[in-house]
Design a protein around this motif. Structure first.
Motif, short mmCIF file in Angstrom:
data_model
loop_
_atom_site.label_atom_id
_atom_site.label_comp_id
_atom_site.label_asym_id
_atom_site.label_seq_id
_atom_site.Cartn_x
_atom_site.Cartn_y
_atom_site.Cartn_z
N PRO A 1 31.65 -17.78 33.01
CA PRO A 1 32.88 -17.10 32.62
C PRO A 1 32.61 -15.69 32.11
CG PRO A 1 32.88 -19.33 31.79
CD PRO A 1 31.52 -19.10 32.36
N GLY A 2 33.33 -14.72 32.66
CA GLY A 2 33.19 -13.34 32.23
C GLY A 2 31.99 -12.62 32.79
N LYS A 3 31.25 -13.28 33.67
CA LYS A 3 30.06 -12.66 34.24
C LYS A 3 30.17 -12.59 35.75
CE LYS A 3 26.83 -13.93 30.58
NZ LYS A 3 25.49 -14.53 30.28
N GLU A 4 29.36 -11.73 36.34
CA GLU A 4 29.33 -11.63 37.79
C GLU A 4 28.54 -12.79 38.39
OE1 GLU A 4 29.63 -6.78 38.34
OE2 GLU A 4 27.86 -7.86 39.03
N ARG A 5 28.87 -13.09 39.63
CA ARG A 5 28.11 -14.12 40.33
C ARG A 5 26.68 -13.63 40.55
NH1 ARG A 5 30.88 -15.40 45.69
NH2 ARG A 5 29.84 -13.48 46.34
N GLU A 6 25.73 -14.56 40.43
CA GLU A 6 24.32 -14.20 40.61
C GLU A 6 23.63 -15.24 41.48
OE1 GLU A 6 22.64 -13.99 36.69
OE2 GLU A 6 23.12 -16.07 36.21
N GLY A 7 22.64 -14.78 42.20
CA GLY A 7 21.86 -15.68 43.03
C GLY A 7 20.90 -16.51 42.20
N VAL A 8 20.74 -17.76 42.57
CA VAL A 8 19.85 -18.67 41.87
C VAL A 8 18.63 -18.99 42.73
CG1 VAL A 8 19.62 -20.95 40.82
CG2 VAL A 8 21.77 -19.66 40.57
N ALA A 9 18.87 -19.51 43.92
CA ALA A 9 17.78 -19.87 44.82
C ALA A 9 18.31 -19.97 46.24
CB ALA A 9 17.15 -21.20 44.41
N TYR B 1 13.71 -17.33 44.60
CA TYR B 1 14.23 -17.76 43.31
C TYR B 1 14.52 -16.55 42.44
CZ TYR B 1 12.55 -22.50 44.34
OH TYR B 1 12.34 -23.73 44.90
N ALA B 2 15.58 -16.67 41.66
CA ALA B 2 15.81 -15.69 40.61
C ALA B 2 14.74 -15.87 39.53
CB ALA B 2 17.19 -15.87 40.01
N ASP B 3 14.36 -14.78 38.89
CA ASP B 3 13.31 -14.86 37.87
C ASP B 3 13.67 -15.83 36.75
OD1 ASP B 3 12.31 -11.34 38.03
OD2 ASP B 3 11.71 -13.09 39.22
N PHE B 4 14.95 -15.91 36.43
CA PHE B 4 15.35 -16.72 35.28
C PHE B 4 15.30 -18.23 35.54
CE2 PHE B 4 19.39 -17.52 37.19
CZ PHE B 4 19.82 -16.32 37.74
N VAL B 5 15.02 -18.64 36.79
CA VAL B 5 14.90 -20.08 37.06
C VAL B 5 13.52 -20.48 37.58
CG1 VAL B 5 17.36 -20.29 37.53
CG2 VAL B 5 15.76 -19.99 39.44
N LYS B 6 12.66 -19.52 37.78
CA LYS B 6 11.33 -19.84 38.30
C LYS B 6 10.60 -20.79 37.35
CE LYS B 6 10.52 -15.74 41.13
NZ LYS B 6 9.73 -14.49 41.29
N GLY B 7 10.05 -21.81 37.94
CA GLY B 7 9.33 -22.81 37.16
C GLY B 7 10.22 -23.91 36.63
N ARG B 8 11.53 -23.74 36.70
CA ARG B 8 12.46 -24.76 36.20
C ARG B 8 13.29 -25.38 37.32
NH1 ARG B 8 16.50 -23.44 32.77
NH2 ARG B 8 16.78 -21.35 33.64
N PHE B 9 13.71 -24.59 38.29
CA PHE B 9 14.55 -25.06 39.37
C PHE B 9 13.76 -25.11 40.66
CE2 PHE B 9 18.92 -23.39 37.64
CZ PHE B 9 18.66 -24.02 36.43
N THR B 10 14.12 -26.07 41.53
CA THR B 10 13.49 -26.17 42.83
C THR B 10 14.56 -26.38 43.89
OG1 THR B 10 11.50 -27.17 41.87
CG2 THR B 10 11.81 -27.39 44.25
N ILE B 11 14.54 -25.55 44.91
CA ILE B 11 15.45 -25.72 46.04
C ILE B 11 14.70 -26.42 47.16
CG2 ILE B 11 14.94 -23.43 47.04
CD1 ILE B 11 17.92 -23.32 47.86
N SER B 12 15.39 -27.35 47.83
CA SER B 12 14.75 -28.08 48.91
C SER B 12 15.78 -28.42 49.97
CB SER B 12 14.07 -29.35 48.40
OG SER B 12 15.02 -30.23 47.83
N LEU B 13 15.29 -28.87 51.10
CA LEU B 13 16.14 -29.10 52.27
C LEU B 13 15.80 -30.42 52.92
CD1 LEU B 13 18.06 -28.00 54.56
CD2 LEU B 13 15.98 -27.04 55.58
N MET C 1 20.53 -20.85 53.46
CA MET C 1 21.38 -21.62 52.55
C MET C 1 20.86 -21.44 51.14
SD MET C 1 22.36 -25.17 54.51
CE MET C 1 23.52 -25.59 53.20
N GLY C 2 21.73 -21.61 50.19
CA GLY C 2 21.27 -21.44 48.82
C GLY C 2 22.33 -21.70 47.79
N TRP C 3 21.98 -21.36 46.56
CA TRP C 3 22.83 -21.60 45.41
C TRP C 3 23.03 -20.31 44.62
CZ3 TRP C 3 25.17 -26.23 44.80
CH2 TRP C 3 24.66 -27.29 45.54
N PHE C 4 24.26 -20.11 44.24
CA PHE C 4 24.63 -19.00 43.38
C PHE C 4 25.40 -19.58 42.20
CE2 PHE C 4 23.74 -15.32 46.14
CZ PHE C 4 23.40 -16.00 47.30
N ARG C 5 25.55 -18.81 41.15
CA ARG C 5 26.31 -19.32 40.01
C ARG C 5 27.12 -18.20 39.38
NH1 ARG C 5 21.44 -20.46 35.55
NH2 ARG C 5 21.24 -18.28 34.82
N GLN C 6 28.18 -18.62 38.70
CA GLN C 6 29.01 -17.66 37.99
C GLN C 6 29.47 -18.27 36.67
OE1 GLN C 6 32.41 -16.11 40.15
NE2 GLN C 6 32.43 -14.27 38.89
#
Length: 131
Positions: A41-49, A60-72, A34-39
Motif C-alpha cells: 500500500p502506498g508504494k510502487e510495484r517492484e520486481g521480486v523474482a 532476484y531482487a536484492d531484498f529477497v536474495k537468500g530468502r526467496f526461491t523461484i522455481s518452475l 515468468m515471475g513475481w512482482f509485489r505492491q
C-alpha cells in the motif's frame, strides 16, 4: 490470451514461510518469461523474482536474495515462489506476471529481467507478515 492464476498467499508471523503458485495457460510458445512482482500500500510495484521457462536464467531482487526461491514445473505450467524468513516489510499483494513474444524468442533468458515490461498479469494474492 495468456491467463495466470495465483494461489498460496496468507498471513504468517516474522520468520515464517509461504509458497506461492502461479499456473499459466494460453501461451503459444513454451519458452517465456515468468515471475513475481509485489505492491505494498502506498508504494510502487517492484520486481521480486523472474525466470526464463526455457531454463538457465533466474533473477532476484536484492531484498529477497537468500530468502526467496523461484522455481518452475514445466509439466504443470506452474511457477512457484518459496518465501522463507519472511519480514513485515514483505507484506504486499504479490502478482504473477508473464512476458512472451518476439524479444523473448530472440533474446531468451537475458530478456527475463525484473526491469522488463511484463504483458500478462494475475489477479494478485495477499501476503501479510506480522511482527
Amino acid at each position: 490470451q495468456v491467463q495466470l492464476v495465483e494461489s498460496g498467499g496468507g498471513a504468517v508471523q516474522t520468520g515464517g514461510s509461504l509458497r506461492l503458485s502461479c499456473t499459466a495457460s494460453g501461451f503459444t510458445d513454451s519458452r517465456n518469461c515468468m515471475g513475481w512482482f509485489r505492491q505494498a500500500p502506498g508504494k510502487e510495484r517492484e520486481g521480486v523474482a523472474t525466470l526464463y521457462t526455457g531454463g538457465g536464467s533466474t533473477y532476484y531482487a536484492d531484498f529477497v536474495k537468500g530468502r526467496f526461491t523461484i522455481s518452475l514445473d514445466n509439466a504443470k505450467n506452474t511457477v512457484y515462489l518459496e518465501m522463507n524468513s519472511l519480514k513485515p516489510e514483505d507484506t504486499a499483494t504479490y502478482y504473477c506476471a508473464a512476458l512472451d513474444g518476439y524479444f523473448v524468442a530472440v533474446y531468451r533468458g537475458s530478456w527475463c529481467t525484473l526491469r522488463k515490461e511484463y504483458n500478462s498479469w494475475g489477479q494478485g494474492t495477499q501476503v501479510t507478515v506480522s511482527s
